[in-house]
Design a protein around this motif. Structure first.
Motif, PDB file in Angstrom:
ATOM      1  N   SER B  79       0.835  -1.186   0.000  1.00 16.88           N
ATOM      2  CA  SER B  79       0.000   0.000   0.000  1.00 16.88           C
ATOM      3  C   SER B  79       0.879   1.248   0.000  1.00 16.88           C
ATOM      4  O   SER B  79       1.929   1.275   0.662  1.00 16.88           O
ATOM      5  N   LEU B  80       0.437   2.242  -0.750  1.00 15.03           N
ATOM      6  CA  LEU B  80       1.228   3.486  -0.813  1.00 15.03           C
ATOM      7  C   LEU B  80       0.909   4.416   0.355  1.00 15.03           C
ATOM      8  O   LEU B  80       1.614   5.367   0.613  1.00 15.03           O
ATOM      9  N   GLN B  81      -0.189   4.099   1.034  1.00 14.62           N
ATOM     10  CA  GLN B  81      -0.647   4.955   2.131  1.00 14.62           C
ATOM     11  C   GLN B  81       0.469   5.180   3.156  1.00 14.62           C
ATOM     12  O   GLN B  81       1.080   4.242   3.647  1.00 14.62           O
ATOM     13  N   GLY B  82       0.754   6.392   3.446  1.00 18.94           N
ATOM     14  CA  GLY B  82       1.739   6.701   4.476  1.00 18.94           C
ATOM     15  C   GLY B  82       3.163   6.705   3.975  1.00 18.94           C
ATOM     16  O   GLY B  82       4.055   7.241   4.631  1.00 18.94           O
ATOM     17  N   VAL B  83       3.407   6.176   2.787  1.00 20.60           N
ATOM     18  CA  VAL B  83       4.771   6.153   2.264  1.00 20.60           C
ATOM     19  C   VAL B  83       5.038   7.432   1.471  1.00 20.60           C
ATOM     20  O   VAL B  83       5.880   8.256   1.853  1.00 20.60           O
ATOM     21  N   ILE B  84       4.277   7.586   0.350  1.00 15.37           N
ATOM     22  CA  ILE B  84       4.458   8.836  -0.395  1.00 15.37           C
ATOM     23  C   ILE B  84       3.361   9.835  -0.042  1.00 15.37           C
ATOM     24  O   ILE B  84       3.545  11.028  -0.143  1.00 15.37           O
ATOM     25  N   MET B  85       2.179   9.291   0.345  1.00 15.35           N
ATOM     26  CA  MET B  85       1.074  10.196   0.629  1.00 15.35           C
ATOM     27  C   MET B  85       0.898  10.404   2.127  1.00 15.35           C
ATOM     28  O   MET B  85       0.440   9.506   2.819  1.00 15.35           O
ATOM     29  N   PRO B  86       1.262  11.570   2.634  1.00 18.13           N
ATOM     30  CA  PRO B  86       1.090  11.813   4.059  1.00 18.13           C
ATOM     31  C   PRO B  86      -0.388  12.035   4.382  1.00 18.13           C
ATOM     32  O   PRO B  86      -1.191  12.249   3.482  1.00 18.13           O
ATOM     33  N   ASP B  87      -0.690  11.994   5.637  1.00 23.30           N
ATOM     34  CA  ASP B  87      -2.075  12.201   6.050  1.00 23.30           C
ATOM     35  C   ASP B  87      -2.476  13.653   5.792  1.00 23.30           C
ATOM     36  O   ASP B  87      -2.004  14.563   6.462  1.00 23.30           O
ATOM     37  N   LEU B  88      -3.344  13.854   4.805  1.00 21.90           N
ATOM     38  CA  LEU B  88      -3.688  15.225   4.385  1.00 21.90           C
ATOM     39  C   LEU B  88      -4.411  15.999   5.491  1.00 21.90           C
ATOM     40  O   LEU B  88      -4.225  17.199   5.642  1.00 21.90           O
ATOM     41  N   GLN B  89      -5.219  15.297   6.232  1.00 19.26           N
ATOM     42  CA  GLN B  89      -6.022  15.948   7.285  1.00 19.26           C
ATOM     43  C   GLN B  89      -5.106  16.660   8.285  1.00 19.26           C
ATOM     44  O   GLN B  89      -5.282  17.842   8.577  1.00 19.26           O
ATOM     45  N   THR B  90      -4.091  15.970   8.780  1.00 21.73           N
ATOM     46  CA  THR B  90      -3.201  16.576   9.784  1.00 21.73           C
ATOM     47  C   THR B  90      -2.389  17.715   9.163  1.00 21.73           C
ATOM     48  O   THR B  90      -2.126  18.725   9.820  1.00 21.73           O
ATOM     49  N   VAL B  91      -2.005  17.524   7.913  1.00 21.27           N
ATOM     50  CA  VAL B  91      -1.214  18.572   7.255  1.00 21.27           C
ATOM     51  C   VAL B  91      -2.006  19.868   7.192  1.00 21.27           C
ATOM     52  O   VAL B  91      -1.516  20.933   7.567  1.00 21.27           O
ATOM     53  N   THR B  92      -3.264  19.809   6.723  1.00 20.97           N
ATOM     54  CA  THR B  92      -4.066  21.038   6.614  1.00 20.97           C
ATOM     55  C   THR B  92      -4.341  21.636   7.984  1.00 20.97           C
ATOM     56  O   THR B  92      -4.295  22.854   8.155  1.00 20.97           O
TER      57      THR B  92
END
Lengths: 193, 133
Positions: B79-92
């Motif tokens: 799964s790519l989750q968490g590897v290249i794609m950070p958690d968008l919710q926390t970022v915003t």
């Protein structure tokens, strides 16, 4: 018909037959020169501007798409070339006031003009046209000599058709105003001599 | 009234203009122009060339299709989750908190205000300069 012929020569020029351009030049040089002369008021300047306009047309002939008449395009380039020259020379353009005329006044102007000898009358009208601002004599020349439609004149001058009609009306009035002044000056000179 | 006056004036102008004729340029006008024409060159119209060529589009399409196919067929394995794609919710959330907490000092406010005014002054000065050219 003329535009069909024009397109034939334009195609020849684009294909590399430079001499075919001379045919187009010969066909339109008198009108282009007259328009430039009416705007710039000097024969040398007008001749230079006319040559300049033809040269510009030649250089961008391949861009001519034929959706307007060749003459319209040529006169537009001539108009802009002359405007550029006037701007560069920063020559003072004459400002002619617009007088109001009623029918009777026009009739009296008409009869005074008729009283002159043919040659004299021609010269007088020529002088009056020369006294008009560049734009006014340009629009009158285009309308009367070339019998361009209001729509074409609008295209050439880059303004709206309604605006052309107003300008034409004002130019006629200015011409009459200049003529009136000229006739008066002439009369005074006549009495003094 | 205006329309009434228009007709006689028009007729009069017609009559005047009939008396004048088209002027002719000097006799060697065409000859001297043709000398200049011979020296000049017809400029070729600018042909529109797309920024991304057709072959490039085909390559891009193949690459995208290939990658999509690869992801679909191999989706079970990692799964790519968490590897290249950070958690968008926390970022915003972090970004909003930082932005609202930031306070501009009065000096920087005045400075930016002044800078904007200067920019507008410059626009009119530059416009004048280019008009003169």
């Amino acid at each position: 018909m003329a535009s069909l012929n024009d397109q034939h020569y334009i195609n020849l020029v684009i294909k590399g037959d430079t001499q075919a351009f001379a045919v187009l030049v010969d066909q339109y040089k008198a009108m282009v020169f007259t328009l430039a002369l009416k705007m710039l008021k000097s024969r040398e300047g007008a001749e230079e501007a006319a040559q300049d306009s033809f040269l510009k047309v030649y250089r961008s002939l391949a861009e001519f798409k034929g959706d307007a008449r060749f003459s319209t395009w040529l006169y537009k380039i001539t108009y802009n070339t002359c405007l550029d020259r006037i701007r560069k020379n920063k020559k003072e353009q004459t400002v002619v006031a617009i007088d109001e005329f009623n029918e009777q006044q026009i009739r009296s102007l008409d009869s005074s003009l008729d009283a002159l000898e043919a040659q004299e009358r021609k010269q007088m009208i020529q002088d009056c046209l020369n006294l008009l601002a560049a734009e006014d004599s340009f629009i009158l020349t285009l309308f009367y000599f070339e019998e361009q439609s209001i729509k074409d004149i609008a295209k050439i001058m880059g303004i709206k058709s309604n605006h052309v009609k107003i300008k034409l009306y004002r130019s006629r009035k200015k011409l009459a105003t200049v003529l009136k002044t000229q006739l008066q000056t002439e009369m005074i000179a006549h009495y003094e001599s | 009234m205006k329309a009434d006056n228009n007709k006689p004036l028009e007729k009069f102008a017609d009559k005047m203009m009939k008396e004048t004729s088209v002027e002719n340029p000097s006799a060697n006008f065409t000859a001297s122009l043709m000398v200049q024409v011979e020296a000049a060159e017809i400029s070729r119209p600018i042909v529109y060339k797309p920024l991304i060529s057709k072959t490039a589009w085909v390559l891009i399409f193949i690459a995208v299709a290939g990658l999509t196919g690869y992801v679909i067929t191999n989706s079970q394995e990692f799964s790519l989750q968490g590897v290249i794609m950070p958690d968008l919710q926390t970022v915003t959330e972090n970004m909003m908190r930082n932005l609202t907490a930031y306070k501009f000092s009065t000096i920087s406010l005045y400075a930016s205000g002044l800078l904007t005014i200067m920019l507008f002054v410059q626009i009119s000065l530059l416009k004048n300069l280019f008009n003169k050219r």
